[in-house]
Each structure stands twice: as C-alpha cells, then as structure tokens.
Motif scaffolding. Sequence first.
Motif, PDB file in Angstrom:
ATOM      1  N   UNK A   1       0.835  -1.188   0.000  1.00  0.00           N
ATOM      2  CA  UNK A   1       0.000   0.000   0.000  1.00  0.00           C
ATOM      3  C   UNK A   1       0.874   1.245   0.000  1.00  0.00           C
ATOM      4  N   UNK A   2       0.296   2.417  -0.417  1.00  0.00           N
ATOM      5  CA  UNK A   2       1.106   3.640  -0.499  1.00  0.00           C
ATOM      6  C   UNK A   2       1.802   4.009   0.801  1.00  0.00           C
ATOM      7  N   UNK A   3       1.199   3.702   1.943  1.00  0.00           N
ATOM      8  CA  UNK A   3       1.799   4.065   3.217  1.00  0.00           C
ATOM      9  C   UNK A   3       3.042   3.278   3.591  1.00  0.00           C
ATOM     10  N   UNK A   4       3.393   2.262   2.802  1.00  0.00           N
ATOM     11  CA  UNK A   4       4.552   1.431   3.123  1.00  0.00           C
ATOM     12  C   UNK A   4       5.872   2.199   3.089  1.00  0.00           C
ATOM     13  N   UNK A   5       5.933   3.240   2.261  1.00  0.00           N
ATOM     14  CA  UNK A   5       7.222   3.883   1.991  1.00  0.00           C
ATOM     15  C   UNK A   5       7.893   4.405   3.255  1.00  0.00           C
ATOM     16  N   UNK A   6       7.105   4.980   4.164  1.00  0.00           N
ATOM     17  CA  UNK A   6       7.704   5.554   5.374  1.00  0.00           C
ATOM     18  C   UNK A   6       8.388   4.481   6.209  1.00  0.00           C
ATOM     19  N   UNK A   7       7.727   3.335   6.396  1.00  0.00           N
ATOM     20  CA  UNK A   7       8.317   2.253   7.178  1.00  0.00           C
ATOM     21  C   UNK A   7       9.535   1.673   6.477  1.00  0.00           C
ATOM     22  N   UNK A   8       9.442   1.506   5.168  1.00  0.00           N
ATOM     23  CA  UNK A   8      10.566   0.951   4.408  1.00  0.00           C
ATOM     24  C   UNK A   8      11.780   1.871   4.501  1.00  0.00           C
ATOM     25  N   UNK A   9      11.558   3.161   4.349  1.00  0.00           N
ATOM     26  CA  UNK A   9      12.682   4.106   4.409  1.00  0.00           C
ATOM     27  C   UNK A   9      13.294   4.108   5.806  1.00  0.00           C
ATOM     28  N   UNK A  10      12.467   4.061   6.843  1.00  0.00           N
ATOM     29  CA  UNK A  10      13.001   4.037   8.206  1.00  0.00           C
ATOM     30  C   UNK A  10      13.875   2.805   8.405  1.00  0.00           C
ATOM     31  N   UNK A  11      13.399   1.656   7.920  1.00  0.00           N
ATOM     32  CA  UNK A  11      14.150   0.407   8.073  1.00  0.00           C
ATOM     33  C   UNK A  11      15.491   0.485   7.362  1.00  0.00           C
ATOM     34  N   UNK A  12      15.522   1.015   6.156  1.00  0.00           N
ATOM     35  CA  UNK A  12      16.776   1.110   5.412  1.00  0.00           C
ATOM     36  C   UNK A  12      17.742   2.088   6.082  1.00  0.00           C
ATOM     37  N   UNK A  13      17.221   3.204   6.581  1.00  0.00           N
ATOM     38  CA  UNK A  13      18.095   4.174   7.240  1.00  0.00           C
ATOM     39  C   UNK A  13      18.733   3.569   8.484  1.00  0.00           C
ATOM     40  N   UNK A  14      17.956   2.807   9.247  1.00  0.00           N
ATOM     41  CA  UNK A  14      18.517   2.203  10.445  1.00  0.00           C
ATOM     42  C   UNK A  14      19.499   1.092  10.081  1.00  0.00           C
ATOM     43  N   UNK A  15      19.170   0.334   9.039  1.00  0.00           N
ATOM     44  CA  UNK A  15      20.085  -0.720   8.600  1.00  0.00           C
ATOM     45  C   UNK A  15      21.417  -0.123   8.162  1.00  0.00           C
ATOM     46  N   UNK A  16      21.372   1.016   7.478  1.00  0.00           N
ATOM     47  CA  UNK A  16      22.606   1.671   7.040  1.00  0.00           C
ATOM     48  C   UNK A  16      23.455   2.076   8.242  1.00  0.00           C
ATOM     49  N   UNK A  17      22.811   2.575   9.298  1.00  0.00           N
ATOM     50  CA  UNK A  17      23.545   2.982  10.494  1.00  0.00           C
ATOM     51  C   UNK A  17      24.123   1.783  11.232  1.00  0.00           C
ATOM     52  N   UNK A  18      23.458   0.643  11.148  1.00  0.00           N
ATOM     53  CA  UNK A  18      23.900  -0.570  11.841  1.00  0.00           C
ATOM     54  C   UNK A  18      24.891  -1.402  11.041  1.00  0.00           C
ATOM     55  N   UNK A  19      24.963  -1.160   9.736  1.00  0.00           N
ATOM     56  CA  UNK A  19      25.709  -2.072   8.882  1.00  0.00           C
ATOM     57  C   UNK A  19      24.973  -3.385   8.729  1.00  0.00           C
ATOM     58  N   UNK A  20      23.650  -3.321   8.717  1.00  0.00           N
ATOM     59  CA  UNK A  20      22.803  -4.514   8.670  1.00  0.00           C
ATOM     60  C   UNK A  20      22.117  -4.633   7.315  1.00  0.00           C
ATOM     61  N   UNK A  21      21.539  -5.792   7.063  1.00  0.00           N
ATOM     62  CA  UNK A  21      20.730  -6.011   5.884  1.00  0.00           C
ATOM     63  C   UNK A  21      19.257  -5.863   6.215  1.00  0.00           C
ATOM     64  N   UNK A  22      18.437  -5.800   5.165  1.00  0.00           N
ATOM     65  CA  UNK A  22      16.988  -5.660   5.314  1.00  0.00           C
ATOM     66  C   UNK A  22      16.285  -6.838   4.663  1.00  0.00           C
ATOM     67  N   UNK A  23      15.336  -7.414   5.384  1.00  0.00           N
ATOM     68  CA  UNK A  23      14.413  -8.384   4.803  1.00  0.00           C
ATOM     69  C   UNK A  23      13.078  -7.671   4.613  1.00  0.00           C
ATOM     70  N   UNK A  24      12.669  -7.479   3.370  1.00  0.00           N
ATOM     71  CA  UNK A  24      11.379  -6.867   3.059  1.00  0.00           C
ATOM     72  C   UNK A  24      10.358  -7.987   2.961  1.00  0.00           C
ATOM     73  N   UNK A  25       9.481  -8.066   3.944  1.00  0.00           N
ATOM     74  CA  UNK A  25       8.581  -9.211   4.097  1.00  0.00           C
ATOM     75  C   UNK A  25       7.154  -8.847   3.710  1.00  0.00           C
TER      76      UNK A  25
END
Length: 284
Positions: free
Chosen positions: A166-190
């Motif tokens: 849904x259109x509202x997904x973008x905010x959560x997805x962006x937050x997850x990627x930004x935090x993953x970048x800070x952690x040096x982690x990967x993202x599982x988009x489920x």
Amino acid sequence: MDFELEVTPMAAPIIVGIDGSTHSRRALDWAADHGARHRLPLRLVHASRALEPGGSIPDDALRRLVAEREDMLAEARDHALKRHPGLDVTTSLLDTDPGGALVDASDEAALVVVGSRGQGGFEGLLFGSVGLHTAARARCPVMVVTRPAPDPGDAPAKIVVGVEGEPGDEAAVRWAFADAAARGAGVVALHAAGGEFSPRRRVIEEMELSEAVAGMGEDFPDVAVRPLVSDRTAPQALVEASESAALVVVGARTRKSLIGMGLGRVNHVVLHHSRCPVVLVPTS
C-alpha cells in the motif's frame, strides 16, 4: 560497542519513557544505542498524575516523591552515559498523564521508545496501556522494546520490514533502510500473502515487492535487501521473522474504535509477541 559521537545541533530527540522498572531500563538501552548510531540526543521522561501539586498527597510527602523521581531519572541518565559517554541526555519530570506526555513529546521527536511489561504466555497481555496509547497516537515512530529482546549489542545484523503493498509502506521501508545503514545490517522486506497461491501469483507478488523497495537502493547503496514473500498471515510471518532480527519495522495504521484510536490487528499481535523490538512508523 563504542561510537564516536558528534550529536547534530538541534537534532530532534529520542524520547524515552522511564518508570524505574526493568522494562524501562531495557528500553533505555535500546534508545541509547539508537541515539549513538544516529547521533541524536536523548530526553528521558517520567510523568505521573501523583506529582500534581494541590492533590491528595500532603506537601511534605509530595516533595519526597518528587525528589525520589528526580533521583530515578538521574540514575537512568547515568546508566545511559555509562553505555555511551558522548550522548547528550536530558531529563523531564512531568505532573501529567504518562501516555499523554509521551504523545505530546512525539510532536518534535525523532523516535519515542517504551518498554513492554506484564506477564503471560502467547495469549497473555504483554504490553501495557501506556505503551498502547503511545503507539496508537504518536506523531513520530515508536520503538517498543519487548520483553524477550536481547541487549542491543547482541542483536543480529538484520532488520525486517513488513510491506503490505500500500502507499503508506514507503515511510516504514525508508526508516528500516536508514537504520540498517547505520547498523551495517541487511533488510528483509517481508510481504505476507496469507495463504497458498499459484506459481503465477507468487511471481507477481515477488515482482511487486521488489518494486516497492527498489527505490531504496539509490539512497542506501550499501544496504543488502532480501525481498521475501510468505504464505503465512502477516502476524505469523512477522513474529516468526522476529526470532532472528534486530528490529521488526511496520507501518502504524491506526483504527477508530468505540474506545478511541487503536492499532490494527496485525500491529497489535506483533507488539505482543515479537521476540525483538518493534518499530511502528506512522503512515501519512
């Protein structure tokens, strides 16, 4: 883990609900870790109606109560600084409703962090009323540190983000990627499809999921992403994925009910049963 901290001037703070309990101390650990990674200040908040002047508590007893709560906040601040000495940590003692205080603070916050509380098994209520109130009404992302969550220093290098398509997904997805970048982690988009489906439908679901996260590659080129379509229901898939994740990130779509604003069923179940902290990101 130590971080070289240069907190951004005037950065929006991380608000942490403090009540002196074990669960709020664990929430503080995660908040301090997030603040160190993202170079954000912490503001530790304790609020209680019992602190209101002119109430039923005699003045002398009220002064002792205020001093006790101030000491509690000072101890929490010292704890955060021992973990991350460079953090900017302030405290606020408020004579108001705790849930309302956290929601009001969310207006100018980068993140609100609360701990889960209570006892019980899978059917038990593991999340307190203040946390539910905050999660349903906050105007910024809310991190709920669940009881089974590990110490942040021991968390896996993986963040799971729920994608509904849904259109509202973008905010959560962006937050997850930004935090993953800070952690040096990967993202599982489920994406949970919630049942058996044909090979053709699986291909379509996988293509749509890949498209939903494709735009993140330009902004976060170092974050590895794994799109995953599950035939489980969304609550089942997210709770299972939480067993091997640092965080589960979901969009916060509130629902109007007879008793006011509340979280949708998926988020409610995940908050109660996740094995790692859950971040709810408000959708526009």
